[in-house]
Design an enzyme around this catalytic site. Structure first.
Site, PDB file in Angstrom:
ATOM      1  N   ARG A  53      12.292   2.544  -2.635  1.00 31.59           N
ATOM      2  CA  ARG A  53      12.664   2.778  -3.810  1.00 31.59           C
ATOM      3  C   ARG A  53      11.379   3.105  -4.730  1.00 31.59           C
ATOM      4  O   ARG A  53      11.258   3.854  -5.394  1.00 31.59           O
ATOM      5  CB  ARG A  53      13.418   1.669  -4.515  1.00 31.59           C
ATOM      6  CG  ARG A  53      14.684   1.707  -4.105  1.00 31.59           C
ATOM      7  CD  ARG A  53      15.450   0.640  -4.103  1.00 31.59           C
ATOM      8  NE  ARG A  53      14.935  -0.184  -3.032  1.00 31.59           N
ATOM      9  CZ  ARG A  53      15.381  -0.083  -1.714  1.00 31.59           C
ATOM     10  NH1 ARG A  53      16.542   0.548  -1.653  1.00 31.59           N
ATOM     11  NH2 ARG A  53      14.851  -0.842  -0.752  1.00 31.59           N
ATOM     12  N   THR A  54      10.457   2.009  -4.757  1.00 26.81           N
ATOM     13  CA  THR A  54       9.191   2.206  -5.415  1.00 26.81           C
ATOM     14  C   THR A  54       8.381   3.400  -5.341  1.00 26.81           C
ATOM     15  O   THR A  54       8.184   4.154  -6.381  1.00 26.81           O
ATOM     16  CB  THR A  54       8.640   0.785  -5.627  1.00 26.81           C
ATOM     17  OG1 THR A  54       9.537  -0.296  -5.699  1.00 26.81           O
ATOM     18  CG2 THR A  54       7.494   0.573  -6.761  1.00 26.81           C
ATOM     19  N   LYS A  82     -10.841   0.637   8.703  1.00 22.81           N
ATOM     20  CA  LYS A  82     -12.160   0.456   9.196  1.00 22.81           C
ATOM     21  C   LYS A  82     -13.073  -0.518   8.585  1.00 22.81           C
ATOM     22  O   LYS A  82     -14.290  -0.757   8.618  1.00 22.81           O
ATOM     23  CB  LYS A  82     -13.175   1.821   8.865  1.00 22.81           C
ATOM     24  CG  LYS A  82     -12.254   3.080   9.493  1.00 22.81           C
ATOM     25  CD  LYS A  82     -13.074   4.173   9.042  1.00 22.81           C
ATOM     26  CE  LYS A  82     -12.359   5.586   9.554  1.00 22.81           C
ATOM     27  NZ  LYS A  82     -13.123   6.857   8.747  1.00 22.81           N
ATOM     28  N   ARG A 103       0.758  -1.266  -4.325  1.00 24.30           N
ATOM     29  CA  ARG A 103       1.530  -2.220  -3.636  1.00 24.30           C
ATOM     30  C   ARG A 103       0.551  -2.943  -2.733  1.00 24.30           C
ATOM     31  O   ARG A 103       0.119  -2.180  -2.133  1.00 24.30           O
ATOM     32  CB  ARG A 103       2.716  -1.881  -3.378  1.00 24.30           C
ATOM     33  CG  ARG A 103       3.557  -2.834  -2.703  1.00 24.30           C
ATOM     34  CD  ARG A 103       5.043  -2.733  -2.094  1.00 24.30           C
ATOM     35  NE  ARG A 103       5.656  -2.754  -3.253  1.00 24.30           N
ATOM     36  CZ  ARG A 103       7.147  -2.547  -3.305  1.00 24.30           C
ATOM     37  NH1 ARG A 103       7.583  -2.393  -1.968  1.00 24.30           N
ATOM     38  NH2 ARG A 103       7.715  -2.355  -4.420  1.00 24.30           N
ATOM     39  N   HIS A 131       6.101  -7.817 -10.270  1.00 25.74           N
ATOM     40  CA  HIS A 131       6.461  -6.486 -10.144  1.00 25.74           C
ATOM     41  C   HIS A 131       6.843  -5.918 -11.420  1.00 25.74           C
ATOM     42  O   HIS A 131       8.344  -5.706 -11.485  1.00 25.74           O
ATOM     43  CB  HIS A 131       7.723  -6.507  -8.754  1.00 25.74           C
ATOM     44  CG  HIS A 131       8.080  -5.154  -8.496  1.00 25.74           C
ATOM     45  ND1 HIS A 131       7.693  -3.902  -8.964  1.00 25.74           N
ATOM     46  CD2 HIS A 131       8.866  -4.962  -7.276  1.00 25.74           C
ATOM     47  CE1 HIS A 131       8.121  -2.918  -7.997  1.00 25.74           C
ATOM     48  NE2 HIS A 131       8.923  -3.518  -7.073  1.00 25.74           N
TER      49      HIS A 131
END
Ligand code: NCD
Length: 305
Positions: A53-54, A82, A103, A131
């Site tokens: 969703r986000t 890396k 995120r 959030h």
């Protein structure tokens, strides 16, 4: 907006919140009016954790404003594999975009990353931390369905690790709300969040079962037990499946009860709730687009000024 970066709901005042929500309502009513507004602008997506969703609603929002996205893609295909540091990654990527959405599994990572960049950085979830943009769409949904003042809300499930809960609880202190927290003893709100709410003058009530408080609620905000955050999987198994609602239980609720969930759900809301008038979680997920359009437009506006 006053803020360049959006890392926590704690930084959002009542005025900030209402500005985004009002703008989102205007956009929802007439999306065509802004469909070219951000032509040429790019949004950088850095998702170090799964998201449906986000990530998709931020992408849709940017494209519906006429802009586009540049996406780091899966972590395993990026230079993080890396050994690149988060600070280096964001410093590089800010050169490719006009704003960043990030995120990450570590609490505090968004705040840390924001110190290295000049373009607006939006926290799309930092571990069990915050959030804030989920909260904006939650507040938009609450306002549409129940109103934001004189509200009795129950927040149920994983209050310890649930970042949507931490952000929402903070943001609600800007409004006249009675907050009830329903969870197993082991998944109570973290002390730091409780102290902040207390400092903000918010009276909170905690419960270990939903039945006693359910009839009083205007909104019930259900959350998933955050399995991925449990250091001990046995602890997860002890609480999994304990807090579930279904259509039969909701017969004890007010007819006007709004049931919300940030999604994804596992088993905490039975699918027979979907057919009831209470179910608002799909509408809630869809509200992510106008709300994120409003937020991006406000943040990009400020950088262009
Ligand atoms: C939430 C999250 O990522 O914190 N999902 C979302 O953004 N809608 C909730 C969750 O994962 O349980």
């Amino acid at each position: 907006m006053r803020h360049d970066h959006i890392t926590s709901a704690k930084q959002l005042s009542r005025e900030d919140i209402l500005m985004v929500l009002d703008r989102a309502s205007e956009i929802a009513a007439d999306p065509a009016a802004v469909s070219q507004k951000r032509q040429g602008s790019l949004l950088g997506l850095l998702f170090f954790e799964p998201s449906t969703r986000t990530k998709m609603s931020f992408s849709a929002a940017m494209k519906r404003l006429g802009g586009d996205i540049v996406d780091m893609g899966p972590v395993e295909h990026s230079s993080v594999k890396k050994g690149e540091s988060l600070a280096d990654t964001v410093r590089v990527v800010e050169g490719y975009a006009d704003a960043l959405v990030m995120r990450h599994p570590s609490e505090g990572s968004a705040q840390m990353a924001s110190e290295f960049v000049d373009v607006p950085l939006i926290n799309a979830g930092d571990g069990a931390g915050q959030h804030p943009t989920q909260t904006l769409l939650d507040l938009y949904t609450i306002r549409e369905n129940a109103g934001l003042d004189d509200l009795t809300i129950g927040i149920m499930g994983d209050l310890k690790y649930g970042r949507t809960v931490h952000s929402l609880a903070h943001a609600l202190t800007n409004f006249e709300t009675r907050q009830h927290f329903i969870s197993p003893e082991t998944l109570k709100l973290p002390r730091s969040v409780r102290y902040d709410l207390h400092d903000g003058g918010t009276e909170i009530k905690t419960h270990t079962d939903i039945e006693s408080i359910l009839p009083e609620l205007d909104v019930l905000y259900v959350t998933r037990i955050q399995e991925e955050r449990f250091p001990d999987k046995n602890e997860y198994r002890e609480v999994a499946g304990q807090y579930q609602i279904d259509a039969t239980l909701l017969e004890q609720a007010s007819d006007d009860l709004t049931v919300m969930h940030p999604l994804p759900r596992v088993d905490e809301i039975a699918t027979n709730v979907d057919e009831t008038e209470h179910a608002t979680y799909f509408e809630q997920a869809h509200n992510g687009v106008p709300v994120r359009m409003a937020l991006l437009d406000l943040l990009l506006g400020e950088t262009n000024e």
